[in-house]
Design a protein around this motif. Structure first.
Motif, mmCIF file in Angstrom:
data_model
loop_
_atom_site.group_PDB
_atom_site.id
_atom_site.type_symbol
_atom_site.label_atom_id
_atom_site.label_comp_id
_atom_site.label_asym_id
_atom_site.label_seq_id
_atom_site.Cartn_x
_atom_site.Cartn_y
_atom_site.Cartn_z
ATOM 1 N N UNK A 58 -5.860 -5.825 -4.631
ATOM 2 C CA UNK A 58 -5.377 -6.710 -5.679
ATOM 3 C C UNK A 58 -5.954 -6.273 -7.010
ATOM 4 N N UNK A 59 -5.424 -6.851 -8.079
ATOM 5 C CA UNK A 59 -5.835 -6.486 -9.432
ATOM 6 C C UNK A 59 -6.318 -7.718 -10.184
ATOM 7 N N UNK A 115 -8.415 -4.105 -13.260
ATOM 8 C CA UNK A 115 -9.292 -3.440 -12.283
ATOM 9 C C UNK A 115 -8.690 -3.646 -10.898
ATOM 10 N N UNK A 116 -8.776 -2.623 -10.083
ATOM 11 C CA UNK A 116 -8.300 -2.696 -8.709
ATOM 12 C C UNK A 116 -9.459 -3.072 -7.786
ATOM 13 N N UNK A 117 -9.197 -3.981 -6.853
ATOM 14 C CA UNK A 117 -10.175 -4.421 -5.854
ATOM 15 C C UNK A 117 -9.548 -4.317 -4.475
ATOM 16 N N UNK A 118 -10.403 -4.177 -3.472
ATOM 17 C CA UNK A 118 -9.944 -4.010 -2.114
ATOM 18 C C UNK A 118 -10.742 -4.931 -1.205
ATOM 19 N N UNK A 119 -10.053 -5.742 -0.413
ATOM 20 C CA UNK A 119 -10.691 -6.531 0.639
ATOM 21 C C UNK A 119 -10.436 -5.774 1.934
ATOM 22 N N UNK A 120 -11.514 -5.402 2.616
ATOM 23 C CA UNK A 120 -11.371 -4.610 3.833
ATOM 24 C C UNK A 120 -12.291 -5.137 4.926
ATOM 25 N N UNK A 146 -14.508 -4.679 -2.575
ATOM 26 C CA UNK A 146 -14.895 -3.458 -3.269
ATOM 27 C C UNK A 146 -14.092 -3.300 -4.552
ATOM 28 N N UNK A 147 -14.803 -2.989 -5.641
ATOM 29 C CA UNK A 147 -14.145 -2.619 -6.898
ATOM 30 C C UNK A 147 -13.862 -1.125 -6.791
ATOM 31 N N UNK A 148 -12.604 -0.743 -6.898
ATOM 32 C CA UNK A 148 -12.196 0.634 -6.632
ATOM 33 C C UNK A 148 -12.767 1.619 -7.645
ATOM 34 N N UNK A 172 -5.546 -17.687 -10.035
ATOM 35 C CA UNK A 172 -4.399 -17.679 -10.943
ATOM 36 C C UNK A 172 -4.333 -16.437 -11.820
ATOM 37 N N UNK A 173 -5.423 -15.693 -11.894
ATOM 38 C CA UNK A 173 -5.475 -14.477 -12.710
ATOM 39 C C UNK A 173 -5.382 -13.205 -11.858
ATOM 40 N N UNK A 174 -5.335 -13.350 -10.542
ATOM 41 C CA UNK A 174 -5.285 -12.206 -9.630
ATOM 42 C C UNK A 174 -3.833 -11.854 -9.333
ATOM 43 N N UNK A 175 -3.570 -10.551 -9.338
ATOM 44 C CA UNK A 175 -2.231 -10.038 -9.039
ATOM 45 C C UNK A 175 -2.288 -9.253 -7.740
ATOM 46 N N UNK A 176 -1.621 -9.789 -6.706
ATOM 47 C CA UNK A 176 -1.594 -9.094 -5.397
ATOM 48 C C UNK A 176 -0.277 -8.382 -5.262
#
Length: 73
Positions: free
Chosen positions: A18-19, A23-28, A37-39, A69-73
């Motif tokens: 998600x963004x 910034x790109x982030x990853x839930x793993x 994780x912040x990419x 509300x501010x996250x873009x998936x």
């Protein structure tokens, strides 16, 4: 996607990118736990369970729920 759906799907083992603020982030997940994780610099927060991740993971000092509300998936 609603926040509760994301939580449910992560708990079942799905991973998501998600963004937030360009910034790109990853839930793993792996055998040892769940990660946010912040990419850009690979900064990672680790948690034993998905519930722990959603309760304790932060971005800019705020929870994913508070930023939803501010996250873009």
């Amino acid at each position: 996607m609603q926040y509760e759906e994301l939580k449910e799907r992560v708990t079942m083992g799905e991973e998501f990118q998600f963004y937030y603020q360009n910034e790109s982030y990853w839930i793993s997940k792996n055998q040892r736990g769940f990660y946010l994780t912040r990419v850009s610099d690979s900064y990672s927060q680790s948690f034993l369970t998905a519930d722990d991740l959603f309760k304790n993971a932060t971005i800019d000092g705020k929870s994913i729920h508070n930023l939803w509300d501010e996250i873009d998936i």
